[in-house]
Design a protein around this motif. Structure first.
Motif, short mmCIF file in Angstrom:
data_model
loop_
_atom_site.label_atom_id
_atom_site.label_comp_id
_atom_site.label_asym_id
_atom_site.label_seq_id
_atom_site.Cartn_x
_atom_site.Cartn_y
_atom_site.Cartn_z
N TRP A 7 0.80 -1.23 0.00
CA TRP A 7 0.00 0.00 0.00
C TRP A 7 0.83 1.28 0.00
O TRP A 7 0.50 2.22 -0.73
CB TRP A 7 -0.97 0.00 1.18
N PRO A 8 1.91 1.38 0.79
CA PRO A 8 2.72 2.61 0.72
C PRO A 8 3.28 2.87 -0.67
O PRO A 8 3.38 4.03 -1.10
CB PRO A 8 3.84 2.35 1.74
N SER A 9 3.66 1.83 -1.38
CA SER A 9 4.19 1.99 -2.73
C SER A 9 3.10 2.45 -3.69
O SER A 9 3.32 3.33 -4.53
CB SER A 9 4.80 0.68 -3.22
N TYR A 10 1.88 1.87 -3.56
CA TYR A 10 0.77 2.30 -4.39
C TYR A 10 0.47 3.78 -4.19
O TYR A 10 0.28 4.52 -5.15
CB TYR A 10 -0.51 1.53 -4.02
N ALA A 11 0.39 4.20 -2.93
CA ALA A 11 -0.12 5.53 -2.60
C ALA A 11 0.93 6.62 -2.71
O ALA A 11 0.61 7.77 -3.05
CB ALA A 11 -0.70 5.53 -1.18
N SER A 12 2.19 6.31 -2.39
CA SER A 12 3.20 7.36 -2.25
C SER A 12 4.39 7.22 -3.19
O SER A 12 5.31 8.04 -3.14
CB SER A 12 3.71 7.39 -0.80
N GLY A 13 4.43 6.19 -4.01
CA GLY A 13 5.51 6.06 -4.96
C GLY A 13 6.62 5.13 -4.50
O GLY A 13 6.61 4.62 -3.38
N ARG A 14 7.58 4.94 -5.37
CA ARG A 14 8.61 3.93 -5.13
C ARG A 14 9.63 4.34 -4.08
O ARG A 14 10.22 3.47 -3.43
CB ARG A 14 9.30 3.59 -6.44
N LEU A 15 9.89 5.64 -3.92
CA LEU A 15 10.83 6.05 -2.87
C LEU A 15 10.29 5.67 -1.50
O LEU A 15 10.98 5.03 -0.70
CB LEU A 15 11.10 7.55 -2.94
N VAL A 16 9.03 6.04 -1.24
CA VAL A 16 8.42 5.68 0.04
C VAL A 16 8.31 4.16 0.16
O VAL A 16 8.60 3.59 1.22
CB VAL A 16 7.03 6.33 0.18
N GLY A 17 7.91 3.50 -0.92
CA GLY A 17 7.81 2.04 -0.88
C GLY A 17 9.13 1.38 -0.57
O GLY A 17 9.18 0.38 0.16
N LEU A 53 11.43 11.63 -6.37
CA LEU A 53 11.99 12.31 -5.19
C LEU A 53 11.01 13.32 -4.63
O LEU A 53 10.89 13.47 -3.42
CB LEU A 53 13.31 13.00 -5.56
N ARG A 54 10.30 14.00 -5.51
CA ARG A 54 9.32 14.99 -5.05
C ARG A 54 8.17 14.32 -4.31
O ARG A 54 7.71 14.79 -3.27
CB ARG A 54 8.80 15.78 -6.24
N TRP A 55 7.70 13.18 -4.84
CA TRP A 55 6.57 12.48 -4.20
C TRP A 55 6.95 11.89 -2.84
O TRP A 55 6.11 11.79 -1.95
CB TRP A 55 6.05 11.36 -5.11
N GLY A 56 8.21 11.47 -2.71
CA GLY A 56 8.61 10.79 -1.47
C GLY A 56 9.45 11.59 -0.52
O GLY A 56 9.85 11.09 0.54
N ALA A 83 -0.91 13.44 -6.01
CA ALA A 83 -0.21 13.77 -7.26
C ALA A 83 0.43 12.53 -7.87
O ALA A 83 0.39 12.33 -9.10
CB ALA A 83 0.86 14.83 -6.98
N GLN A 84 1.00 11.68 -7.03
CA GLN A 84 1.64 10.46 -7.51
C GLN A 84 0.63 9.53 -8.16
O GLN A 84 0.88 8.95 -9.22
CB GLN A 84 2.33 9.75 -6.35
N MET A 85 -0.54 9.38 -7.52
CA MET A 85 -1.55 8.47 -8.08
C MET A 85 -2.19 9.04 -9.35
O MET A 85 -2.64 8.29 -10.22
CB MET A 85 -2.61 8.14 -7.03
N ALA A 86 -2.24 10.37 -9.45
CA ALA A 86 -2.75 10.97 -10.68
C ALA A 86 -1.82 10.66 -11.85
O ALA A 86 -2.27 10.45 -12.98
CB ALA A 86 -2.89 12.48 -10.50
N ALA A 87 -0.52 10.62 -11.55
CA ALA A 87 0.47 10.32 -12.60
C ALA A 87 0.59 8.83 -12.86
O ALA A 87 0.94 8.41 -13.97
CB ALA A 87 1.83 10.89 -12.20
N ASN A 88 0.30 8.01 -11.84
CA ASN A 88 0.46 6.56 -11.95
C ASN A 88 -0.78 5.85 -11.42
O ASN A 88 -0.74 5.26 -10.34
CB ASN A 88 1.69 6.09 -11.16
N PRO A 89 -1.89 5.93 -12.13
CA PRO A 89 -3.11 5.25 -11.64
C PRO A 89 -2.88 3.75 -11.52
O PRO A 89 -2.14 3.14 -12.30
CB PRO A 89 -4.15 5.57 -12.73
#
Length: 533
Positions: A93-103, A466-469, A520-526
């Protein structure tokens, strides 16, 4: 079932093929037993004494507070597990919602927290040292003790090897024992060793002040002891009707465990001999608290039962822990944090056997540098709590982006998610500078791991990732600084209670930034949704 896979279409198909191999045999009873068994492990053997040393009788308030606060965090997990069931979902879930840096950073902390299972194995060795002193000497596990613990880990891995249905049946049996023995212990100690006035003598109900209640939450092992309630969530991909099963199992497990822990804490407070309290509650010390109390009260039958259960209770939690670790490592492979080789699910058993095997190696490694239960609990517990924080962000992001997928179990998610984030942050902070100075910087090792992963995949622009995470890096750095400034084994420059208030304010600010970044991350990567029959 609906399998949610946050990867490009070819990879989604590969992941879905593995997900279909999982066997969905777990009902409400088995899932509740998994949650309860994962909560009640070595904590009940030691935490009552450690909490009493820190807070005296006021430790009772710490158990109540831990139950309430953990329930708030659990509601986020309930929502995610019911609306997005997936094996190892707490890692995905963290990767889905916040991107690969957070994941990557959260995934790295989860990979390290696999070592927490070694705490349960250490507890077994510590109690066994009563009869076999060559296993545990000078408050440290010996080389022979490490070897025995490694063999136990191998046995638990082998028991997890043959399918989730067998796992559920064995755990149900272990759970019955884990309920019966503590209940008998509470009754026997209170009947045989009751000291009236114990809650008000020796400095009063709160001899070290009420701030000590907060210190007992982490330093006394209370948070660690109540922790583990998310276990049914990690099996949500293997549950029948997860929208109903997961919420009931998580909340029931917490309620049963807290009631039992309160009874054990009362029994310990009432049964401690007067002679051990000459120096106050700080002075009490037992290598095997309940077992030695039973011997002092001439309850030899109880002592024998307790030393036997000292293998069963932590062993049961370690058994569940090994299974959960396998789902986490399986999810980390889906996240590309470790090679996809470990994502393979054995078709006959429905078990990610390769993930189990690598976890066996990690757990044995973590047995080596730590000498006792409390030292393992503190550092590993901090790492695992970060998962709760990331889950709160994920729940808020999913609510904002895909409100039609909400389960309906948590109608106040808009408010519960930020509260859960603050609570998880405070739990980490209260662990103290002594542990956080190691745990938080160690977690940041996930950043270079992400950079390495990005160089090989380049799934999105590096600047965007980097911006998303960036919020998570700022969160970890800020929390580390506040821990050093604060009163929980820090420098004390920031006095209590202002330190905890400042941490709460920081958490709310970071949460708002994290949710905005996640949207913003999910808008770019649904996330594509793939339906499996």
């Amino acid at each position: 079932m609906t399998a949610t896979v946050g990867d490009p279409a070819p990879e989604a198909a590969t992941i879905l093929a593995e997900e279909r191999r999982l066997h969905r045999h777990l009902g409400v009873g088995s899932m509740t037993a998994i949650g309860f068994s994962n909560i009640v492990g070595s904590g009940w053997l030691f935490a009552a004494m450690y909490a009493s040393q820190i807070a005296g009788p006021a430790a009772l308030l710490a158990w109540v507070g831990a139950g309430v606060l953990c329930a708030l965090v659990a509601l986020v997990m309930v929502e995610l597990g019911a609306s997005r069931p997936e094996s190892g979902g707490t890692v995905r879930w963290p990767s889905y919602a916040s991107g690969r840096l957070v994941g990557s950073v959260i995934g790295w902390s989860v990979l390290l927290s696999v070592g927490a299972t070694s705490a349960e194995l250490t507890a077994i060795i510590q109690y066994a040292g009563h009869y076999l002193p060559w296993l545990y000497e000078g408050k440290t596990v010996t080389a022979a003790g490490v070897l025995v613990a490694a063999v136990l880990c191998f046995v638990l891995t082998a028991l997890n090897w043959y399918g989730v249905k067998l796992f559920g049946r064995v755990n149900n049996l272990v759970t019955v024992i884990k309920i019966a023995v503590p209940v008998i212990t509470v009754i026997a100690l209170i009947v045989s060793g009751y000291h009236p006035g114990r809650l008000t003598e020796h400095g009063g109900f709160a001899p070290y002040g009420y701030p000590a209640v907060l210190a007992a939450l982490a330093g006394g092992g209370i948070i660690y002891s109540v922790n583990g309630f998310q276990a049914p969530v990690d099996f949500s991909g293997e549950a029948r009707n997860p929208r109903r099963t997961v919420p009931l199992a998580v909340l029931s497990g917490i309620a049963l465990a807290v009631v039992m822990y309160l009874g054990l804490q009362l029994a310990f407070l009432f049964a401690v001999p007067e002679s051990t309290l000459a120096g106050g509650w700080h002075g009490i010390n037992f290598d095997s608290p309940f077992g030695q109390l039973a011997l002092i009260l001439n309850l030899h039958w109880l002592s024998t039962m307790l030393y036997a259960d000292a293998v069963i209770s932590p062993g049961g939690s370690a058994y569940v822990g090994v299974a959960i670790d396998g789902r986490h490592t399986y999810a980390l492979a889906k996240n590309h944090l470790i090679p996809r080789f470990f994502m393979k699910v054995h078709e006959g058993s429905g078990i990610p056997r390769r993930a189990l095997a690598i976890n066996l190696v990690i757990i044995v490694i973590f047995l080596l540098p730590f000498g006792g239960w409390q030292s393992i609990v503190s550092v590993m517990g901090d790492l695992y709590l970060l998962l709760y924080m990331a889950a709160a962000v994920a729940a808020a992001v999913f609510r904002a982006v895909e409100p039609d997928r909400l389960s309906g179990w948590v109608p106040g998610l808009r408010w519960i998610a930020p509260i859960s984030f603050v609570v998880a942050t405070e739990f980490v902070y209260w662990s103290g500078w002594h542990d956080l100075r190691l745990a938080l910087p160690l977690t940041l090792v996930g950043v270079p791991l992400f950079l390495l992963m990005w160089r090989t995949e380049r799934s999105a622009s590096l600047l965007a990732e980097l911006r998303w995470g960036a919020w998570l890096v700022a969160y970890l750095v800020g929390l580390t600084v506040l821990s050093w400034l604060g009163t929980f084994k820090g420098s004390g420059i920031l006095a209590a209670p202002y330190d905890s208030v400042t941490v709460g304010v920081l958490a709310l600010l970071i949460f708002a930034v994290a949710v905005r970044s996640g949207r913003a991350q999910m808008a770019a990567n649904p996330i594509p949704v793939v339906t499996a029959q």
